[in-house]
Design a protein around this motif. Sequence first.
Motif, short mmCIF file in Angstrom:
data_model
loop_
_atom_site.label_atom_id
_atom_site.label_comp_id
_atom_site.label_asym_id
_atom_site.label_seq_id
_atom_site.Cartn_x
_atom_site.Cartn_y
_atom_site.Cartn_z
N ILE A 182 9.81 -59.25 -4.01
CA ILE A 182 9.05 -60.48 -4.21
C ILE A 182 9.56 -61.53 -3.24
O ILE A 182 10.77 -61.77 -3.14
CB ILE A 182 9.20 -61.00 -5.65
N LEU A 183 8.64 -62.15 -2.51
CA LEU A 183 8.97 -63.23 -1.59
C LEU A 183 8.76 -64.57 -2.28
O LEU A 183 7.73 -64.78 -2.94
CB LEU A 183 8.08 -63.14 -0.34
N VAL A 184 9.75 -65.47 -2.16
CA VAL A 184 9.66 -66.80 -2.76
C VAL A 184 9.90 -67.85 -1.68
O VAL A 184 10.44 -67.55 -0.61
CB VAL A 184 10.68 -66.96 -3.91
N PRO A 185 9.51 -69.12 -1.92
CA PRO A 185 9.52 -70.09 -0.83
C PRO A 185 10.82 -70.78 -0.52
O PRO A 185 11.00 -71.27 0.60
CB PRO A 185 8.49 -71.13 -1.31
N ASP A 200 4.25 -69.28 -6.36
CA ASP A 200 5.46 -69.27 -5.52
C ASP A 200 5.97 -67.84 -5.32
O ASP A 200 7.12 -67.64 -4.94
CB ASP A 200 6.56 -70.11 -6.16
N MET A 201 5.11 -66.85 -5.58
CA MET A 201 5.52 -65.46 -5.43
C MET A 201 4.50 -64.68 -4.61
O MET A 201 3.28 -64.85 -4.79
CB MET A 201 5.65 -64.79 -6.81
N HIS A 244 -0.23 -60.77 -2.81
CA HIS A 244 0.38 -59.52 -2.34
C HIS A 244 0.31 -59.46 -0.82
O HIS A 244 -0.60 -60.05 -0.20
CB HIS A 244 -0.33 -58.31 -2.95
N LEU A 245 1.25 -58.76 -0.23
CA LEU A 245 1.29 -58.63 1.22
C LEU A 245 1.65 -57.21 1.62
O LEU A 245 2.71 -56.70 1.23
CB LEU A 245 2.30 -59.62 1.83
N GLN A 246 0.79 -56.57 2.39
CA GLN A 246 1.09 -55.27 2.99
C GLN A 246 1.74 -55.57 4.34
O GLN A 246 1.08 -55.99 5.28
CB GLN A 246 -0.18 -54.46 3.17
#
Length: 251
Positions: A182-185, A200-201, A244-246
């Motif tokens: 999970i990417l957060v800011p 924020d995710m 989501h991010l590929q």
Amino acid sequence: MHSMSAATNFPAASSPDHELAPYRAISRSAILSAAMFGISLPLVILAIVSMRYQVGDAVPLGMVGAIFAAAALVLGWAGRRTVRRYPSEYTGSKLAATGIVGGFVLLVCGSASAIYTHNTEVPTLPDGSRYNRVGFWELQPDPDEPELPISPKALELSGKPVFIKGYMHPGVSSMGKVNHFILVPDMGTCCFGGQPKPTDMIEVYVPDGKPRVAYAPRRIKLAGTFMLADRPTQSLGLKGVWYHLQADLVK
């Protein structure tokens, strides 16, 4: 008999030329100028190293370093004027000169490293176009559209290539190198964990064949295809994940 007069040796009266020089205070502006230079120097060095070796993020390092350098330059100039205007009261011309010269050099180097990195860090797609630069602030809900729990910008970006920066959530810190996180800011969420806001995710997937990523409390850069879920999901112990991010690239 000749009378002899005894010669008495008294210390000669002090002349003004032999008096101690009056005490002169060091210009406060000169001191602050040197301090600002000292703060700016490591930041700009880190920015240049980041730019050269593609590690970390030279943009904030260079800009913050340039801000401190500008302060050193201005304060050094003020300190120099003070010393020249009141030479019998103030000293610190060397400190002021350090702030002026060093501040100018670091201002140029810090700004240049930040601008160059900002203009070149977004990768190019196979067709020659670039990924869309996106910030987490653009993914927040619009107060004018309270019925929409996500950002209108996210609707536009779904299915498109994006470039974004952020921090890995520490939920994967004990898993070694991973292909799912999970990417957060911000650093606070990154280092202290907890349940971030849904917007924020970003759930990141690194496809097979791409290098896996080990957790580190530093800012990373990602490029890939952004996707918006139909409904919030749960992932890696966190609830309410919409984005989501590929990933095509993580660095």
